[in-house]
Design an enzyme around this catalytic site. Structure first.
Site, mmCIF file in Angstrom:
data_model
loop_
_atom_site.group_PDB
_atom_site.id
_atom_site.type_symbol
_atom_site.label_atom_id
_atom_site.label_comp_id
_atom_site.label_asym_id
_atom_site.label_seq_id
_atom_site.Cartn_x
_atom_site.Cartn_y
_atom_site.Cartn_z
ATOM 1 N N SER A 419 -3.094 2.316 1.258
ATOM 2 C CA SER A 419 -1.939 3.208 1.044
ATOM 3 C C SER A 419 -1.910 4.314 2.092
ATOM 4 O O SER A 419 -0.929 5.045 2.192
ATOM 5 C CB SER A 419 -2.016 3.826 -0.350
ATOM 6 O OG SER A 419 -3.246 4.470 -0.506
ATOM 7 N N HIS A 440 1.817 -2.562 2.188
ATOM 8 C CA HIS A 440 1.493 -1.553 1.173
ATOM 9 C C HIS A 440 2.365 -1.782 -0.051
ATOM 10 O O HIS A 440 3.547 -1.420 -0.049
ATOM 11 C CB HIS A 440 1.700 -0.147 1.735
ATOM 12 C CG HIS A 440 1.462 0.923 0.713
ATOM 13 N ND1 HIS A 440 2.183 2.102 0.687
ATOM 14 C CD2 HIS A 440 0.625 0.977 -0.342
ATOM 15 C CE1 HIS A 440 1.758 2.844 -0.327
ATOM 16 N NE2 HIS A 440 0.810 2.180 -0.963
ATOM 17 N N GLU A 452 5.972 -1.348 1.715
ATOM 18 C CA GLU A 452 5.963 -0.750 3.068
ATOM 19 C C GLU A 452 5.256 -1.734 3.990
ATOM 20 O O GLU A 452 4.095 -2.099 3.746
ATOM 21 C CB GLU A 452 5.228 0.600 3.054
ATOM 22 C CG GLU A 452 6.040 1.749 2.491
ATOM 23 C CD GLU A 452 5.277 3.087 2.539
ATOM 24 O OE1 GLU A 452 4.048 3.070 2.384
ATOM 25 O OE2 GLU A 452 5.923 4.134 2.720
ATOM 26 N N ASN A 490 3.897 8.122 1.001
ATOM 27 C CA ASN A 490 2.782 9.017 0.675
ATOM 28 C C ASN A 490 2.713 10.217 1.615
ATOM 29 O O ASN A 490 2.307 11.302 1.209
ATOM 30 C CB ASN A 490 1.458 8.243 0.691
ATOM 31 C CG ASN A 490 1.261 7.451 -0.592
ATOM 32 O OD1 ASN A 490 1.947 7.710 -1.581
ATOM 33 N ND2 ASN A 490 0.371 6.481 -0.565
#
Ligand code: T1G
Length: 709
Positions: A419, A440, A452, A490
């Site tokens: 991540s 991801h 992702e 993130n």
């Protein structure tokens, strides 16, 4: 090129010439203003031709019609503009018999066109729907007046409020279709015309009455009141839904003409509304995602066999995702008890799907059997693609990739589900950085649609094209990210979390921060979200980012030390009680507020009053500012990509279009001015993105930001 084809001689039945009008406006036969004008002229011509007895509409390009052209809603029609409504009005007043011969999707205005016809015939593969609500609209070409007349008010409301698409058999059962055929739908339509020729052919749906099912007419207000209760508030994503209910109410309170007029007025309100503009932006932004510069001509590989390393929650969820897409998958997991847990997760998930009627026993069994667990890496040797989903530690991951590189076939693609960590560093131990990519997934991997796709510096176009094709096969919404800490979502989450924690340290209780963000439209506030994903996840990410410095949250360190990790430990930013909401209901916890106050006092932070509006600004502008940096650094391709990430991965309210769209909606100059004020008021952690400042000074919008080549 939009064209209309006329006649097919083989369909003429003696003196009953049938005019075939084939909608051909690639790719989806959208009923644009221009194409509607052509269609109107063709209908008027057929009406004026005494030799024509009936008109049959068909669609080219494997579809009937995707409805009105959504692009047109951003332009102001003039009095001369012709729309699908004008075509439908010409059919309504026409003397001919009209039949819709549907093969493929008939959506929105396309289905409304067919509802104006006397009869509707479709092939078995066809699907029909009025999905306008998903665009913040309502069916504005008679759908809210005709569908209730055809299938009853309740079913019509259900179908339009959900914007659901239904198959041909289901549509026939409901009464939308008259006939379902296996082939030559135009021929079937012509045969239907011949059959009804003797009877009174006119069967305009507008002449039917609206039924309330087994409820008496006086129950109508109850049906309407119930419907309004079932949808979100107008200001929080329910604007179009309430207007749609008003329009359907008109279908049984007013005569047809006045009902149409009411629908048109409500549609005009919606098409000019901010929520609809936001939802139409999302519609197109989603379809832009796969347009990645440098991929043209790259031939994606076929993924026939997949591998996963690590049978934790993520690894097992990823394996289920492959199984659900019909791709057999082998999962390597050395720990027996972990394999047992994973098998339970797979079994439980599929049994749940069977109980919910979403899967048959056989299909569930087949998918479950397609997931094989082993502790032997060699069983991955012939995998086309392998995803590692082991502990979020670079050393552990590199060790896994060294093993994989030694056994996987040369053309096999290696992927990491990390991540935040560096894709290139992992690729460097594999000897095949061109066939290495980040995938991801978001937890739970078999539910969350966002993926992702992270491009390493050496990832080949073929590998990237394969990843995007795989994303489509897995029915994911795939967004390209460059290889940088936190990728897109993130990375933005850090600034969002920083502001949430800062607000709590300034004395705003976590439950008030969450309430403000839920009121803005988030499904879940930040603190409830941290408790769900785990405060330890937050802590590990901070550990991996020594550069956070001043931005590092002391409170997270304290909570980690005190094992306040969230739902999983029964307390985090909230406390949880098994007797309340099965232990998942966040309960405000004065202990946490005292902890925040203590940490704030130690840090010399003075408590301050903060309004809900300021809470929303600080959190949403933190996202837009971080997003601007992602664009400037070339980590995200487009503002729309960033919007999609935050809507699908983090619950940003779709009726605000995503963080970048929302900044445009507010006005980037206003956002910039507030960020400058935040820096003065709250501290140096607020640094306006240079790109955001440039756009603000130029009076431009993020939407205008060019795609990074
Ligand atoms: N208008 C404009 N462009 C459209 C479009 C539309 N309605 N539908 C699709 N496209 C474009 C899309 O952007 C993409 O473009 C290409 O077509 C292929 O789309 C008055 C007000 C029909 C089931 O909401 O659900 O009618 O990226 O990748 O997977 O009451 O498209 O290639 O440049 O989705 O095969 C209501 C929206 C409109 C249906 C086909 N209709 N479309 O799926 O292809 S409002 C909808 C879909 C209306 C009336 C109201 C799907 C599809 P590009 P795609 P697909």
């Amino acid at each position: 090129m939009a064209t209309l084809h006329a006649d097919r001689a083989d369909l003429a039945r003696g003196d009953q010439a049938i005019r075939i009008l084939t909608l051909d406006n690639p790719p989806v036969n959208a009923l644009s203003f221009g194409f509607s004008a052509q269609l109107l002229a063709a209908v008027e011509e057929a009406e004026a031709d005494a030799s024509v007895h009936a008109v049959v509409f068909t669609g080219a390009n494997g579809i009937f019609s995707g409805g009105a052209d959504i692009n047109d809603f951003s332009t102001e029609p003039t009095p001369e503009t012709k729309t699908v409504r004008d075509v439908i009005a010409a059919i309504e007043r026409g003397s001919k018999t009209y039949v819709a011969a549907i093969d493929g999707n008939a959506m929105g205005g396309g289905l409304e066109l067919s509802l104006a016809c006397d009869y509707r015939v479709a092939t078995a593969r066809s699907k029909v729907g009025l999905p306008e609500i998903k665009l913040g609209l309502l069916p504005g070409a008679g759908g809210t007046q005709r569908l209730p007349r055809l299938i009853g008010a309740q079913d019509a409301l259900q179908m339009m409020l959900k914007g659901e698409t239904i198959g041909a058999e289901d549509a026939k059962k409901k009464g939308i279709l008259d006939e379902v055929v296996t082939s030559d739908v135009a021929g079937a339509a012509a045969a239907l015309v011949a059959r009804v020729a003797a009877s009174k052919p006119k069967r305009r749906v507008s002449h039917l009455a609206v039924s309330l099912g087994n409820l008496p007419p006086m129950a109508a207000p109850f049906v309407v009141a119930q419907a309004h209760k079932m949808v979100p508030p107008e200001e929080n994503g329910g604007y179009a839904a309430h207007k749609l209910i008003d329009a359907v109410q008109a279908s049984f309170e007013l005569d047809f003409a006045r009902g149409l007029a009411r629908e048109a007025r409500l549609f005009e309100e919606l098409v000019r509304s901010a929520p609809s503009a936001a939802l139409r932006h999302i519609f197109f932004a989603e379809r832009e995602l796969g347009k990645v510069p440098g991929l043209a001509g790259a031939q994606p590989l076929e993924i026939k066999k997949a591998g996963v390393v690590g049978a934790g929650t993520m690894g097992t969820g990823i394996a289920i995702t492959f199984a659900n897409a019909g791709i057999p998958v082998t999962v390597v997991e050395p720990a027996d008890e972990q394999v047992e847990k994973a098998k339970q997760m797979v079994f439980g998930m599929y049994m749940y799907q069977v109980q919910k009627g979403k899967l048959t026993q056989e299909e569930a069994w087949k998918r479950g059997q397609s997931i094989v667990f082993t502790d032997d890496y060699n069983e991955l040797a012939d995998s086309d693609l392998i995803v590692e989903a082991v502990f979020e530690s670079m050393d552990v991951k590199k060790d896994v990739f060294r093993k994989l590189a030694a056994i996987v076939k040369p053309e096999g693609i290696l992927a990491s589900n990390t991540s935040t960590l560096d894709i290139d560093e992992m690729a460097s131990v594999t000897g095949r950085p061109d066939r290495f990519v980040g995938l991801h997934f978001f937890a739970p991997a078999n539910i969350m649609k966002l993926l992702e796709i992270v491009r390493g510096k050496d990832t080949s176009p073929q590998t990237l094209a394969t990843a995007f094709k795989l994303g489509k096969t897995l029915r994911k919404i795939s967004v390209l990210s460059a290889n940088a800490f936190g990728f897109i979502g993130n990375r933005m989450l850090f600034d969002y979390a920083r502001e949430a924690v800062s607000l709590a340290e300034e004395g705003v209780p976590p439950h008030r921060v969450d309430a403000a963000m839920k009121n803005f439209g988030f499904a879940m506030g930040p603190f409830a979200m941290f408790d769900l994903s785990g405060v330890d996840v937050f802590w590990h990410i901070q550990q991996a980012r020594p550069d956070m410095g001043a931005g590092r949250s002391k409170i997270v360190d304290r909570m980690y030390a005190e094992k306040r990790l969230g739902q999983k430990t029964g307390k985090g930013f909230y406390r949880y009680d098994k007797a309340v909401g099965k232990g998942r209901e966040p309960i405000p916890d004065p202990e946490v507020e005292a902890l925040f106050a203590q940490v704030a006092a130690e840090a010399g932070i003075t408590p301050r009053e903060t309004s809900d509006a300021e809470i929303v600004k600080r959190l949403t502008f933190a996202l837009a500012n971080a997003g601007a940096n992602l664009l400037a650094e070339g980590i995200a391709l487009r503002p729309g990509d960033i919007d999609i990430v935050y809507i699908y991965g983090y619950g940003f309210p779709p009726h605000h279009g995503g963080p970048m769209w929302y900044a445009d909606e507010i006005g980037v100059a206003a956002v910039y001015a507030d960020i400058e004020r935040f820096r003065e008021t709250y501290g140096p952690q607020w640094q306006a993105s240079p790109l955001l400042g440039e756009i603000a000074r130029g009076g431009r919008t993020f939407k205008e930001v060019a795609v990074h080549a």
